[in-house]
Design a protein around this motif. Structure first.
Motif, PDB file in Angstrom:
ATOM      1  N   PRO A 180       0.822  -1.208   0.000  1.00 37.17           N
ATOM      2  CA  PRO A 180       0.000   0.000   0.000  1.00 37.17           C
ATOM      3  C   PRO A 180       0.859   1.262   0.000  1.00 37.17           C
ATOM      4  CG  PRO A 180       0.034  -0.990   2.183  1.00 37.17           C
ATOM      5  CD  PRO A 180       0.835  -1.897   1.298  1.00 37.17           C
ATOM      6  N   GLU A 181       0.371   2.289  -0.703  1.00 41.86           N
ATOM      7  CA  GLU A 181       1.129   3.542  -0.812  1.00 41.86           C
ATOM      8  C   GLU A 181       0.592   4.592   0.149  1.00 41.86           C
ATOM      9  OE1 GLU A 181       1.727   4.844  -4.980  1.00 41.86           O
ATOM     10  OE2 GLU A 181       1.056   2.825  -5.480  1.00 41.86           O
ATOM     11  N   PHE A 182       1.441   5.513   0.535  1.00 41.46           N
ATOM     12  CA  PHE A 182       0.990   6.673   1.312  1.00 41.46           C
ATOM     13  C   PHE A 182       1.861   7.877   1.005  1.00 41.46           C
ATOM     14  CE2 PHE A 182       4.165   6.549   4.833  1.00 41.46           C
ATOM     15  CZ  PHE A 182       4.682   5.269   4.668  1.00 41.46           C
ATOM     16  N   SER A 183       1.319   9.040   1.325  1.00 44.61           N
ATOM     17  CA  SER A 183       2.008  10.297   1.004  1.00 44.61           C
ATOM     18  C   SER A 183       2.463  10.955   2.290  1.00 44.61           C
ATOM     19  CB  SER A 183       1.059  11.254   0.276  1.00 44.61           C
ATOM     20  OG  SER A 183       0.500  10.620  -0.853  1.00 44.61           O
ATOM     21  N   PHE A 184       3.748  11.211   2.373  1.00 48.70           N
ATOM     22  CA  PHE A 184       4.304  11.859   3.560  1.00 48.70           C
ATOM     23  C   PHE A 184       4.888  13.197   3.132  1.00 48.70           C
ATOM     24  CE2 PHE A 184       7.207  10.967   7.519  1.00 48.70           C
ATOM     25  CZ  PHE A 184       6.528  11.959   8.205  1.00 48.70           C
ATOM     26  N   MET A 185       4.145  14.260   3.374  1.00 49.94           N
ATOM     27  CA  MET A 185       4.607  15.598   3.010  1.00 49.94           C
ATOM     28  C   MET A 185       5.296  16.212   4.222  1.00 49.94           C
ATOM     29  SD  MET A 185       1.455  17.120   0.746  1.00 49.94           S
ATOM     30  CE  MET A 185       0.103  16.867   1.882  1.00 49.94           C
ATOM     31  N   CYS A 186       6.499  16.693   4.011  1.00 43.41           N
ATOM     32  CA  CYS A 186       7.236  17.344   5.093  1.00 43.41           C
ATOM     33  C   CYS A 186       7.698  18.710   4.629  1.00 43.41           C
ATOM     34  CB  CYS A 186       8.459  16.514   5.479  1.00 43.41           C
ATOM     35  SG  CYS A 186       8.045  14.966   6.285  1.00 43.41           S
ATOM     36  N   LEU A 245       4.231  16.910   8.131  1.00 43.32           N
ATOM     37  CA  LEU A 245       2.782  17.132   8.086  1.00 43.32           C
ATOM     38  C   LEU A 245       2.080  15.792   8.293  1.00 43.32           C
ATOM     39  CD1 LEU A 245       2.527  19.575   5.035  1.00 43.32           C
ATOM     40  CD2 LEU A 245       2.930  20.124   7.439  1.00 43.32           C
ATOM     41  N   ALA A 246       0.768  15.839   8.465  1.00 43.87           N
ATOM     42  CA  ALA A 246       0.002  14.610   8.685  1.00 43.87           C
ATOM     43  C   ALA A 246       0.080  13.723   7.438  1.00 43.87           C
ATOM     44  CB  ALA A 246      -1.448  14.956   9.003  1.00 43.87           C
ATOM     45  N   ILE A 247       0.084  12.418   7.676  1.00 42.90           N
ATOM     46  CA  ILE A 247       0.143  11.431   6.588  1.00 42.90           C
ATOM     47  C   ILE A 247      -1.195  11.398   5.834  1.00 42.90           C
ATOM     48  CG2 ILE A 247       0.356   8.943   6.105  1.00 42.90           C
ATOM     49  CD1 ILE A 247       2.911   9.659   7.359  1.00 42.90           C
ATOM     50  N   TYR A 272      -7.426  10.671   1.823  1.00 49.20           N
ATOM     51  CA  TYR A 272      -7.826  10.834   3.212  1.00 49.20           C
ATOM     52  C   TYR A 272      -6.609  10.932   4.116  1.00 49.20           C
ATOM     53  CZ  TYR A 272      -7.462   5.724   2.863  1.00 49.20           C
ATOM     54  OH  TYR A 272      -7.045   4.438   2.592  1.00 49.20           O
ATOM     55  N   SER A 273      -6.866  11.444   5.317  1.00 45.92           N
ATOM     56  CA  SER A 273      -5.813  11.622   6.316  1.00 45.92           C
ATOM     57  C   SER A 273      -6.470  11.602   7.687  1.00 45.92           C
ATOM     58  CB  SER A 273      -5.117  12.971   6.088  1.00 45.92           C
ATOM     59  OG  SER A 273      -4.242  13.268   7.157  1.00 45.92           O
ATOM     60  N   PRO A 274      -5.946  10.911   8.721  1.00 47.70           N
ATOM     61  CA  PRO A 274      -4.752  10.076   8.668  1.00 47.70           C
ATOM     62  C   PRO A 274      -5.025   8.753   7.963  1.00 47.70           C
ATOM     63  CG  PRO A 274      -5.762   9.884  10.830  1.00 47.70           C
ATOM     64  CD  PRO A 274      -6.571  10.884  10.063  1.00 47.70           C
ATOM     65  N   VAL A 275      -3.990   7.905   7.898  1.00 43.73           N
ATOM     66  CA  VAL A 275      -4.077   6.624   7.202  1.00 43.73           C
ATOM     67  C   VAL A 275      -3.855   5.511   8.228  1.00 43.73           C
ATOM     68  CG1 VAL A 275      -3.092   5.240   5.330  1.00 43.73           C
ATOM     69  CG2 VAL A 275      -3.127   7.740   5.154  1.00 43.73           C
ATOM     70  N   PRO A 276      -4.906   4.727   8.518  1.00 43.76           N
ATOM     71  CA  PRO A 276      -4.817   3.757   9.620  1.00 43.76           C
ATOM     72  C   PRO A 276      -3.616   2.808   9.558  1.00 43.76           C
ATOM     73  CG  PRO A 276      -7.085   3.954   8.879  1.00 43.76           C
ATOM     74  CD  PRO A 276      -6.263   4.787   7.944  1.00 43.76           C
ATOM     75  N   PHE A 277      -3.250   2.318   8.367  1.00 45.95           N
ATOM     76  CA  PHE A 277      -2.159   1.331   8.352  1.00 45.95           C
ATOM     77  C   PHE A 277      -0.786   1.956   8.618  1.00 45.95           C
ATOM     78  CE2 PHE A 277      -1.900   2.391   3.763  1.00 45.95           C
ATOM     79  CZ  PHE A 277      -0.525   2.448   3.586  1.00 45.95           C
ATOM     80  N   VAL A 278      -0.687   3.259   8.531  1.00 52.05           N
ATOM     81  CA  VAL A 278       0.591   3.921   8.817  1.00 52.05           C
ATOM     82  C   VAL A 278       0.649   4.218  10.318  1.00 52.05           C
ATOM     83  CG1 VAL A 278       2.164   5.806   8.246  1.00 52.05           C
ATOM     84  CG2 VAL A 278       0.624   4.900   6.495  1.00 52.05           C
TER      85      VAL A 278
END
Ligand code: AMP
Ligand code: GLY
Length: 415
Positions: free
Chosen positions: A191-197, A207-209, A231-237
């Motif tokens: 699974p992919e997720f976006s981590f903006m810092c 910032l929030a995942i 969506y944010s946050p992301v439960p699997f992260v």
């Protein structure tokens, strides 16, 4: 004295940036160039294109703008930050050289290799025969990426050698994408997720995942798009995964850029994948994500201007986030991401909160119409994903816009 801010861009991301700045007690005036019909309700839109650097510079100088915030990648890759800084104007974003983390896949991959940042194994090619030989020696699943700014469209996740060959033909022989050069990389599964810092040199303000859904249709089917929901946050992260991503990816990349004499200021966006429990890099962007920003910034409870201002100066700042989930669904014009319907009339959206306009305009009678493939992002909060999702769905039902479509499964699988 109240601060004057100029936001550059015209999409949902910029609408969310304007909205967050609008909530700041320090901000007195917001302009957006060029903006859109939704942004116009919260900022003064000025008719200057996002890449017209000379005109933007003149505007910022003449209006004594305290801070310019750049949304899209094109002006960054064209050197807007360098141009503003050379004139002593405050601007939030990376220099042209640092923006290569996004504008050149090869630059980003090579930097990661030099600093042992976890990412897919890869090789770069400009010769078709060599690329094909390499592909045929490996597994059927392989990823082919055009090297250059292609707005997320120059990536083919091939499931067979035949598919890979067709992609290599398009990119290296047909010159469909311009200069022929590709990165061929290992297929990562997860699974992919976006981590903006937000980053200034070695200083990192996470910032929030968020999670983006890039495929056009339900079940992650259909062509890749700019993003159909988030969506944010992301439960699997979990906190542990987030910490690992920060410690093994974002912090060392920020440091690597400083060490190599190319310090980054702005948003370093890690497009990450959880591969066998380990976060790895799919790609970097050098700006806020779209549509992730539309679900992350509404969760920010602290002062957004303060965060950007602190980051530009390298001061400490701890953003505070709402624990509630934000989920957003994109309404897109039928046909998108291919040739799509134009001038779709939209009714009932303006009475709702949490709507971020991505591509809208007003006609001569003041009627709201679509002006792009992705038209608007409908977001809602909720205690969890399923509540946020049903709230967003209820809002969409209140909007009358035949000719627009949306995904019905954003956040459904994880809820
Ligand atoms: P990119 O423009 O690099 O983000 O690629 C677009 C999409 O292609 C990503 O969001 C992934 O879903 C997919 N992708 C890119 N690289 C890989 C990879 N190495 N393994 C698996 N999927 C990938
Ligand atoms: N949501 C993906 C991007 O902003 O590139």
């Amino acid at each position: 004295m109240g601060k004057k801010v100029l936001v550059i861009g015209s999409g949902g991301r910029e609408h969310a940036i304007v909205d967050a700045l609008d909530r700041s007690p320090q901000v007195e005036k917001i302009w957006c160039a060029p903006g859109n019909a939704g942004i116009a309700a919260q900022a003064e839109c000025v008719e200057i294109g996002a890449t017209d650097i000379d005109s933007l510079l003149r505007f910022a100088r003449e209006n004594e703008v305290d801070l310019t915030v750049v949304g899209p990648e094109a002006p960054l890759a064209a050197g807007i930050v360098d141009a503003f800084r050379a004139e002593g104007l405050r601007i939030f974003g990376p220099t042209r050289e640092a923006a290569r983390m996004e504008s050149s896949k090869e630059y980003a991959k090579d930097l990661m290799a030099r600093h042992s940042i976890p990412t897919a194994a890869y090789r770069t090619f400009s010769d078709f025969d060599e690329a094909l030989e390499y592909v045929k020696a490996g597994p059927q699943e392989i990823v082919i990426k055009y090297d250059g700014l292609a707005a997320g469209k120059g990536v083919v996740v091939a499931m067979s050698h035949a598919e890979a060959e067709a992609a290599l033909r398009d990119m290296l022989l047909d010159e469909q994408f311009g200069k022929g050069r590709v990165v061929v990389e290992e297929f990562l599964d997860g699974p992919e997720f976006s981590f903006m810092c937000i980053v200034n040199g070695t200083k990192v303000y996470p910032l929030a995942i968020a999670r983006d859904h890039k495929r056009a249709y339900d079940g992650d089917e259909g062509p890749n798009t700019g993003g159909m929901g988030a969506y944010s946050p992301v439960p699997f992260v979990t906190d542990e995964i987030r910490r690992a991503a920060l410690e093994t990816i974002i912090n060392p990349v920020a440091k690597a850029l400083v060490v190599e004499g190319n310090p980054f200021t702005g948003v370093l966006y890690g497009g990450l994948i959880l591969h066998r429990g380990v976060p790895k890099v799919i790609e970097f962007n050098a700006r806020f994500g779209d549509p992730e920003t539309e679900v992350v910034l509404p969760r920010l409870e602290s002062d957004f201007y303060e965060l950007l201002d602190a980051a530009v100066d390298g001061r400490d700042c701890e953003p505070r986030w709402s624990p509630a989930t934000r989920l957003g669904i994109v309404l897109a014009a039928e046909g998108y991401p291919g040739a799509y319907r134009k001038d779709v009339v939209i009714k009932g959206a303006e009475a709702l909160e949490g709507i971020y306009h991505m591509g809208t305009k007003r006609d001569e009678n003041g009627e709201l119409k679509s002006a792009g493939g992705r038209v608007m992002m409908v977001t809602s909060a909720g205690a969890d994903l399923s509540e946020a999702r049903s709230n967003a769905t209820a809002k969409i039902e209140a909007i009358e816009a035949p000719g627009l479509f949306h995904r019905t499964d954003i956040g459904a699988k994880e809820a």
